[in-house]
Scaffold this active site. Structure first.
Site, PDB file in Angstrom:
ATOM      1  CG  ASP A   1      37.725  43.012  33.457  1.00  0.00           C
ATOM      2  OD1 ASP A   1      37.932  41.671  33.428  1.00  0.00           O
ATOM      3  OD2 ASP A   1      38.434  43.670  33.270  1.00  0.00           O
TER       4      ASP A   1
ATOM      5  N   GLY B   1      38.569  36.255  36.349  1.00  0.00           N
ATOM      6  CA  GLY B   1      39.776  35.453  36.675  1.00  0.00           C
ATOM      7  C   GLY B   1      40.334  35.739  38.071  1.00  0.00           C
TER       8      GLY B   1
ATOM      9  CG  HIS C   1      35.304  32.490  32.717  1.00  0.00           C
ATOM     10  ND1 HIS C   1      35.541  33.907  32.486  1.00  0.00           N
ATOM     11  CD2 HIS C   1      36.633  32.090  32.265  1.00  0.00           C
ATOM     12  CE1 HIS C   1      36.654  34.273  31.959  1.00  0.00           C
ATOM     13  NE2 HIS C   1      37.423  33.106  31.942  1.00  0.00           N
TER      14      HIS C   1
ATOM     15  CB  SER D   1      36.746  41.246  23.216  1.00  0.00           C
ATOM     16  OG  SER D   1      38.090  40.646  23.675  1.00  0.00           O
ATOM     17  CB  THR D   2      37.482  40.114  18.235  1.00  0.00           C
ATOM     18  OG1 THR D   2      37.846  41.426  18.455  1.00  0.00           O
ATOM     19  CG2 THR D   2      36.160  40.018  17.209  1.00  0.00           C
TER      20      THR D   2
ATOM     21  CD1 TRP E   1      38.796  35.508  18.704  1.00  0.00           C
ATOM     22  CD2 TRP E   1      38.873  33.377  19.290  1.00  0.00           C
ATOM     23  NE1 TRP E   1      37.455  34.919  18.517  1.00  0.00           N
ATOM     24  CE2 TRP E   1      37.610  33.794  18.698  1.00  0.00           C
ATOM     25  CE3 TRP E   1      38.913  31.936  19.506  1.00  0.00           C
ATOM     26  CZ2 TRP E   1      36.491  32.716  18.567  1.00  0.00           C
ATOM     27  CZ3 TRP E   1      38.102  30.922  19.338  1.00  0.00           C
ATOM     28  CH2 TRP E   1      36.565  31.305  18.790  1.00  0.00           C
TER      29      TRP E   1
ATOM     30  CG  LEU F   1      15.892  43.586  29.218  1.00  0.00           C
ATOM     31  CD1 LEU F   1      16.122  44.911  29.339  1.00  0.00           C
ATOM     32  CD2 LEU F   1      16.516  42.690  30.353  1.00  0.00           C
TER      33      LEU F   1
ATOM     34  CB  SER G   1      38.426  46.115  26.451  1.00  0.00           C
ATOM     35  OG  SER G   1      39.115  46.455  27.757  1.00  0.00           O
TER      36      SER G   1
ATOM     37  CD  GLU H   1      27.055  60.806  31.841  1.00  0.00           C
ATOM     38  OE1 GLU H   1      28.036  60.847  32.768  1.00  0.00           O
ATOM     39  OE2 GLU H   1      26.850  62.027  31.178  1.00  0.00           O
TER      40      GLU H   1
HETATM   41  C1  IPE Z   1      37.055  42.991  28.312  1.00  0.00           C
HETATM   42  O1  IPE Z   1      37.498  42.428  29.187  1.00  0.00           O
HETATM   43  C2  IPE Z   1      36.087  41.955  27.535  1.00  0.00           C
HETATM   44  C3  IPE Z   1      35.053  41.232  28.147  1.00  0.00           C
HETATM   45  C4  IPE Z   1      34.690  41.822  29.279  1.00  0.00           C
HETATM   46  C5  IPE Z   1      34.286  40.076  27.444  1.00  0.00           C
HETATM   47  P1  IPE Z   1      39.219  41.954  29.144  1.00  0.00           P
HETATM   48  O2  IPE Z   1      39.597  41.421  30.507  1.00  0.00           O
HETATM   49  O3  IPE Z   1      39.382  40.890  28.068  1.00  0.00           O
HETATM   50  O4  IPE Z   1      39.919  43.342  28.611  1.00  0.00           O
HETATM   51  P2  IPE Z   1      41.378  43.716  28.805  1.00  0.00           P
HETATM   52  O5  IPE Z   1      42.168  42.886  28.042  1.00  0.00           O
HETATM   53  O6  IPE Z   1      41.753  43.618  30.304  1.00  0.00           O
HETATM   54  O7  IPE Z   1      41.242  45.042  28.284  1.00  0.00           O
HETATM   55  C1  IPE Z   2      35.936  38.801  32.171  1.00  0.00           C
HETATM   56  O1  IPE Z   2      36.868  38.404  33.222  1.00  0.00           O
HETATM   57  C2  IPE Z   2      35.349  37.983  31.271  1.00  0.00           C
HETATM   58  C3  IPE Z   2      36.157  37.598  29.950  1.00  0.00           C
HETATM   59  C4  IPE Z   2      36.736  38.613  29.581  1.00  0.00           C
HETATM   60  C5  IPE Z   2      35.570  36.480  29.202  1.00  0.00           C
HETATM   61  P1  IPE Z   2      38.326  38.119  32.721  1.00  0.00           P
HETATM   62  O2  IPE Z   2      38.695  36.739  32.410  1.00  0.00           O
HETATM   63  O3  IPE Z   2      38.854  39.218  32.020  1.00  0.00           O
HETATM   64  O4  IPE Z   2      38.947  38.478  34.310  1.00  0.00           O
HETATM   65  P2  IPE Z   2      40.286  39.035  34.713  1.00  0.00           P
HETATM   66  O5  IPE Z   2      40.210  40.515  34.220  1.00  0.00           O
HETATM   67  O6  IPE Z   2      41.343  38.139  34.511  1.00  0.00           O
HETATM   68  O7  IPE Z   2      40.054  39.152  36.251  1.00  0.00           O
HETATM   69 MG    MG Z   3      39.571  40.917  32.283  1.00  0.00          MG
END
Ligand code: IPE
Ligand code: IPE
Ligand code: MG
Length: 249
Positions: free
Chosen positions: A26, A29, A43, A71-72, A75, A137, A198, A209
């Site tokens: 995460d 962005g 990304h 994640s689903t 979208w 792996l 999530s 853990e």
């Molecule tokens: C979880 O991250 C999904 C991935 C890392 C692919 P998100 O950024 O989508 O999760 P939320 O929306 O903050 O819970």
């Molecule tokens: C995780 O980074 C990657 C995906 C969920 C695809 P984010 O895109 O969620 O980044 P933030 O949470 O907005 O910083």
């Molecule tokens: Mg995120």
């Protein structure tokens, strides 16, 4: 059993490395926003960070690495961001699959390819098929993955097989998940300061853990990843029982 490379932990039995590490990658962005860049650049940087973490897993003899890539629920993001992310993932599969095959990594896909552009779906199937004989792996890519849908899918298959309710077991549900045949995650890492699952591995994470860091995914270095492994090794897992006896007791 492996041992820590430098700072062994005094007074305890030889600690165990995690066999299965899962990462909620995460903060891509936010990483981009801090640099005044478009989210897609986050990304891209995040994807480029994966190689070093795979190498660290190979060095530490981690058996399974699961990465949450899409994640689903993702979208819900703007189509432009989704398309950019898919293009980056297509590039990375083209670039990295041969090397993964060479070093003994087996790619598995957790999730569905429904709704995924055919050009990317084809690449995912190719990466899985091209590496299927590897066993050093297992690299699970959770892509278009949602844990609740995964559990619903497992239940549907069990019902469709005509299994009697009295015969339904935890092992049967595990065997019908995308992770069938793999040990549950020992350690779940989440970056970027969030502390939630999530919709990730809800069933499999029953006794995992957790390790969280404020660091954004593109900045999670192999060294910091190894710190997470070492922190895990200091934890005492109980699985509902009493603490394991130490040398002093
Ligand atoms: C979880 O991250 C999904 C991935 C890392 C692919 P998100 O950024 O989508 O999760 P939320 O929306 O903050 O819970
Ligand atoms: C995780 O980074 C990657 C995906 C969920 C695809 P984010 O895109 O969620 O980044 P933030 O949470 O907005 O910083
Ligand atoms: Mg995120």
């Amino acid at each position: 059993m492996k041992s820590a490379d430098d700072d062994s932990i005094p007074g305890e039995r030889e600690p165990a490395f995690p066999r299965h590490v899962a990462i909620i990658m995460d903060g891509n962005g936010r990483w981009a926003a801090e640099r005044g860049l478009p989210r897609a650049e986050g990304h891209r940087a995040g994807t480029e960070n994966v190689r070093g973490i795979i190498e660290a897993c190979l060095e530490a003899d981690v058996e399974v690495l699961t990465l949450y890539a899409f994640s689903t629920e993702n979208w819900l993001r703007p189509r432009e961001e989704i398309d950019a992310l898919f293009a980056i993932l297509s590039d990375v599969i083209d670039r990295e699959t041969d090397e993964l095959r060479r070093v003994g990594v087996r790619v598995r896909h957790l999730g569905s390819l429904d709704g995924v552009p055919e050009s990317l779906a084809e690449r995912v199937r190719y990466a899985v098929q091209a590496t299927q004989n590897n066993d050093r792996l297992v690299l699970n890519i959770a892509f278009n993955y949602g844990s609740r849908a995964e559990i619903v899918g497992a239940v549907k298959r069990i019902v469709a097989d005509g299994i009697d309710a009295s015969k339904v077991s935890e092992a049967m549900i595990s065997a019908n998940l995308f992770t069938a045949g793999l040990a549950d995650p020992d350690l779940i890492i989440r970056t970027a300061g969030e502390m939630r699952l999530s919709n990730f591995l809800l069933w499999q994470a029953a006794y995992a853990e957790y390790w969280c860091t404020e660091v954004y995914w593109p900045d999670l270095t192999p060294a910091l990843f190894r710190t997470a492994l070492k922190d895990y090794m200091r934890r005492q897992r109980r699985f509902g029982g009493l603490p394991a006896p130490t040398a002093a007791t």
